[in-house]
Design an enzyme around this catalytic site. Structure first.
Site, PDB file in Angstrom:
ATOM      1  CG  ASN A   9      -1.876   1.089   1.296  1.00  0.00           C
ATOM      2  OD1 ASN A   9      -1.835   2.014   0.473  1.00  0.00           O
ATOM      3  ND2 ASN A   9      -2.793   1.024   2.250  1.00  0.00           N
ATOM      4  NE  ARG A  90      -6.513   0.928   0.287  1.00  0.00           N
ATOM      5  CZ  ARG A  90      -6.598   2.129   0.854  1.00  0.00           C
ATOM      6  NH1 ARG A  90      -5.524   2.765   1.240  1.00  0.00           N
ATOM      7  NH2 ARG A  90      -7.777   2.677   1.041  1.00  0.00           N
ATOM      8  CG  HIS A 179     -12.733   3.299   3.244  1.00  0.00           C
ATOM      9  ND1 HIS A 179     -13.356   4.291   3.963  1.00  0.00           N
ATOM     10  CD2 HIS A 179     -11.412   3.566   3.288  1.00  0.00           C
ATOM     11  CE1 HIS A 179     -12.441   5.128   4.427  1.00  0.00           C
ATOM     12  NE2 HIS A 179     -11.246   4.720   4.022  1.00  0.00           N
ATOM     13  CG  HIS A 207     -13.811   1.866   7.043  1.00  0.00           C
ATOM     14  ND1 HIS A 207     -13.075   0.727   6.773  1.00  0.00           N
ATOM     15  CD2 HIS A 207     -12.906   2.858   7.183  1.00  0.00           C
ATOM     16  CE1 HIS A 207     -11.793   1.034   6.763  1.00  0.00           C
ATOM     17  NE2 HIS A 207     -11.659   2.323   7.002  1.00  0.00           N
ATOM     18  NE  ARG A 240      -9.381  11.801   3.633  1.00  0.00           N
ATOM     19  CZ  ARG A 240      -9.448  10.495   3.366  1.00  0.00           C
ATOM     20  NH1 ARG A 240     -10.426  10.030   2.609  1.00  0.00           N
ATOM     21  NH2 ARG A 240      -8.560   9.670   3.850  1.00  0.00           N
ATOM     22  CG  ASP A 281      -5.400   9.439  17.790  1.00  0.00           C
ATOM     23  OD1 ASP A 281      -6.268   9.039  18.602  1.00  0.00           O
ATOM     24  OD2 ASP A 281      -4.498   8.705  17.376  1.00  0.00           O
ATOM     25  NE  ARG A 283      -5.414   6.495  19.939  1.00  0.00           N
ATOM     26  CZ  ARG A 283      -4.624   5.693  19.246  1.00  0.00           C
ATOM     27  NH1 ARG A 283      -4.157   4.593  19.789  1.00  0.00           N
ATOM     28  NH2 ARG A 283      -4.288   5.990  18.003  1.00  0.00           N
ATOM     29  CB  VAL A 330     -12.905   5.767  15.178  1.00  0.00           C
ATOM     30  CG1 VAL A 330     -13.930   6.376  16.134  1.00  0.00           C
ATOM     31  CG2 VAL A 330     -11.782   6.748  14.870  1.00  0.00           C
ATOM     32  N   GLY A 331     -14.004   2.873  14.958  1.00  0.00           N
ATOM     33  CA  GLY A 331     -15.137   1.953  15.092  1.00  0.00           C
ATOM     34  C   GLY A 331     -14.825   0.751  15.961  1.00  0.00           C
ATOM     35  CD  GLU A 383      -8.870  -1.132   4.315  1.00  0.00           C
ATOM     36  OE1 GLU A 383      -8.389  -0.625   5.343  1.00  0.00           O
ATOM     37  OE2 GLU A 383      -9.224  -0.471   3.333  1.00  0.00           O
TER      38      GLU A 383
HETATM   39  P1  AMP Z   1      -7.364   3.663  10.964  1.00  0.00           P
HETATM   40  O1  AMP Z   1      -7.335   4.685   9.873  1.00  0.00           O
HETATM   41  O2  AMP Z   1      -8.412   2.617  10.775  1.00  0.00           O
HETATM   42  O3  AMP Z   1      -6.001   3.085  11.251  1.00  0.00           O
HETATM   43  O4  AMP Z   1      -7.784   4.455  12.294  1.00  0.00           O
HETATM   44  C1  AMP Z   1      -6.917   5.371  12.899  1.00  0.00           C
HETATM   45  C2  AMP Z   1      -7.674   6.187  13.924  1.00  0.00           C
HETATM   46  O5  AMP Z   1      -8.328   5.323  14.855  1.00  0.00           O
HETATM   47  C3  AMP Z   1      -6.812   7.064  14.791  1.00  0.00           C
HETATM   48  O6  AMP Z   1      -6.532   8.297  14.168  1.00  0.00           O
HETATM   49  C4  AMP Z   1      -7.678   7.270  16.032  1.00  0.00           C
HETATM   50  O7  AMP Z   1      -8.546   8.361  15.846  1.00  0.00           O
HETATM   51  C5  AMP Z   1      -8.499   6.015  16.087  1.00  0.00           C
HETATM   52  N1  AMP Z   1      -8.115   5.117  17.184  1.00  0.00           N
HETATM   53  C6  AMP Z   1      -7.149   4.189  17.189  1.00  0.00           C
HETATM   54  N2  AMP Z   1      -7.084   3.569  18.400  1.00  0.00           N
HETATM   55  C7  AMP Z   1      -8.057   4.132  19.156  1.00  0.00           C
HETATM   56  C8  AMP Z   1      -8.512   3.942  20.504  1.00  0.00           C
HETATM   57  N3  AMP Z   1      -7.972   3.032  21.304  1.00  0.00           N
HETATM   58  N4  AMP Z   1      -9.532   4.720  20.938  1.00  0.00           N
HETATM   59  C9  AMP Z   1     -10.100   5.643  20.134  1.00  0.00           C
HETATM   60  N5  AMP Z   1      -9.713   5.856  18.861  1.00  0.00           N
HETATM   61  C10 AMP Z   1      -8.710   5.118  18.383  1.00  0.00           C
END
Ligand code: AMP
Length: 395
Positions: A9, A90, A179, A207, A240, A281, A283, A330-331, A383
């Site tokens: 990727n 990808r 996605h 997602h 975004r 982020d 968190r 996040v999900g 993915e």
């Molecule tokens: P992804 O693009 O699927 O890798 O998601 C990344 C995002 O997931 C990060 O920027 C965070 O906002 C969120 N994230 C990752 N770990 C956590 C967590 N333990 N609690 C809340 N949000 C998280």
């Protein structure tokens, strides 16, 4: 050794790599080289118990891929002994015609270059990664797997923008959706989890990662998704904006003397949660909210408001919904987002069990109450595995 697929990727200044056994789903190694071309690049590899981090300048993507293989060797493995059958790439945008996983040859690379205008931020780095990988691994088949593929057959009512038809046709403007690999993978996993044929289920998949998108899927076929011509439309994301009035763009261009690249960069990289709160982020956003930061509070409310609007819209499109699934960073991890996205919807048949939602469990799990007519699941997306399987399927 079982058969494996190397999944790549490639971003503008990063290269993610993972070696996956498509049949078992096992990951042999994975890693990333970041800040390619900058003063200090960082390379990371995980292989079994071994974790290696290396800092130092990595000039370009070819050097990054070669460094990845060096790290694998340093961790005691040799690519030649790992049963690599293919390389899966990808590719974000397949345009109107490319959607099946496709063996890469010079003609396909030329087509991908031609698509750069539709996805200027995403496709050129993918083509770069493909060029490099074909040079470094010339004896393996390389397969392009498209992020738009799953949504290729969206119903016309969902895929069509209500703009001048001739302009749209000439410039290949439609809603493509992104996605797709994740929405496809997660919706199949949800059916498997429920032990129900996918044809029998109406699903909403959320997602929610740094990029975020929603889809409504009836009987395994997507009937709508939140991203459009580009991955900018729809939900509020890490950086975004998601949905905006298109008038904002012409207004800024005309009145604020902002150039088109500047506006695009602002909407893609300095908007969303980052633009509103200072952090992309979740968190960090939660920490700010806990400390009384009003900007972070508003950012969170905007995010949840948009998410609930999409859930409501997709419930109306589907008529009834059997399962709603949360996935991505996040999900999968943020119980508060899940609670606030679906709270107060019991009269629409959606009831989350607080205890299950807040449990630190990992892996695929149900978080809805027993009596909830709509099942709510959390399913980790993968993915890379989906790309590996798609690539494996064509070689
Ligand atoms: P992804 O693009 O699927 O890798 O998601 C990344 C995002 O997931 C990060 O920027 C965070 O906002 C969120 N994230 C990752 N770990 C956590 C967590 N333990 N609690 C809340 N949000 C998280």
């Amino acid at each position: 050794m079982t058969d494996t697929v190397l999944v790549l990727n490639s971003g503008s200044s990063s290269l993610k790599f993972q070696l996956v056994a498509p049949e078992t789903g096992a990951s042999v190694f994975d890693g990333i080289v970041e800040r390619i071309g900058e003063e200090t690049s960082i390379a990371k590899l995980r292989l079994g118990e071994t974790a290696i981090t290396r800092e130092g300048r990595v000039a370009d993507h070819e050097a990054a891929l070669r460094l990845a293989f060096d790290l694998v060797a340093e961790a005691g493995e040799n690519l030649e002994h790992l049963g690599v059958m293919a390389v899966g790439h990808r590719v974000v945008h397949g345009g109107p015609t490319l959607y099946r996983p496709t063996i890469i040859d010079d003609a396909l690379v030329a087509e991908l270059r031609d698509l750069a205008a539709l996805a200027p931020l995403h496709n050129p780095p993918a083509v770069l990664g493909i060029d490099v990988a074909r040079r470094v691994l010339p004896d393996l088949p390389h397969v392009a797997v498209f992020d738009t593929a799953f949504f290729h057959d969206l119903p016309a009512a969902a895929a069509t923008y209500a703009i001048d038809r001739q302009v749209a046709e000439k410039w290949r403007i439609r809603r493509y959706g992104f996605h797709g690999t994740s929405h496809d993978f997660v919706s199949r996993q949800a059916a498997e989890f429920l032990g129900a044929p996918i044809e029998s289920l109406n699903q909403i998949v959320l997602h929610l990662g740094n990029g975020a998108s929603a889809s409504a899927i009836a009987g395994g076929r997507p009937i709508d998704t939140s991203m459009g011509l580009t991955p900018m439309e729809g939900l509020v994301m890490g950086t975004r904006a998601g949905d905006i009035d298109a008038g904002i763009i012409s207004y800024l261009w005309r009145t604020a003397d902002m150039g088109v690249d500047e506006i695009e960069t602002m909407l893609n990289r300095r908007s969303g949660m980052l633009g509103l709160s200072g952090d992309s982020d979740f968190r960090a956003v939660h920490q700010r909210i806990a400390a009384g930061d009003q900007d972070a509070q508003l950012a969170y409310e905007v995010y949840i408001h948009r998410l609930r609007k999409y859930v409501g819209a997709y419930l109306a499109l589907l008529g009834h919904c059997d399962v709603i699934t949360f996935t991505a960073g996040v999900g999968e991890n943020d119980a508060r987002v899940r609670r606030d996205a679906l709270g107060g919807l019991s009269r629409l048949g959606i009831e989350i069990d607080q205890h299950l939602n807040e449990s630190p469990a990992r892996g695929a799990r149900r978080i809805s109450a027993d009596k909830s007519p709509t099942t709510v699941l959390v399913i980790p997306t993968d993915e890379e595995l989906a790309i590996a399987r798609a690539a494996f399927g064509v070689v």
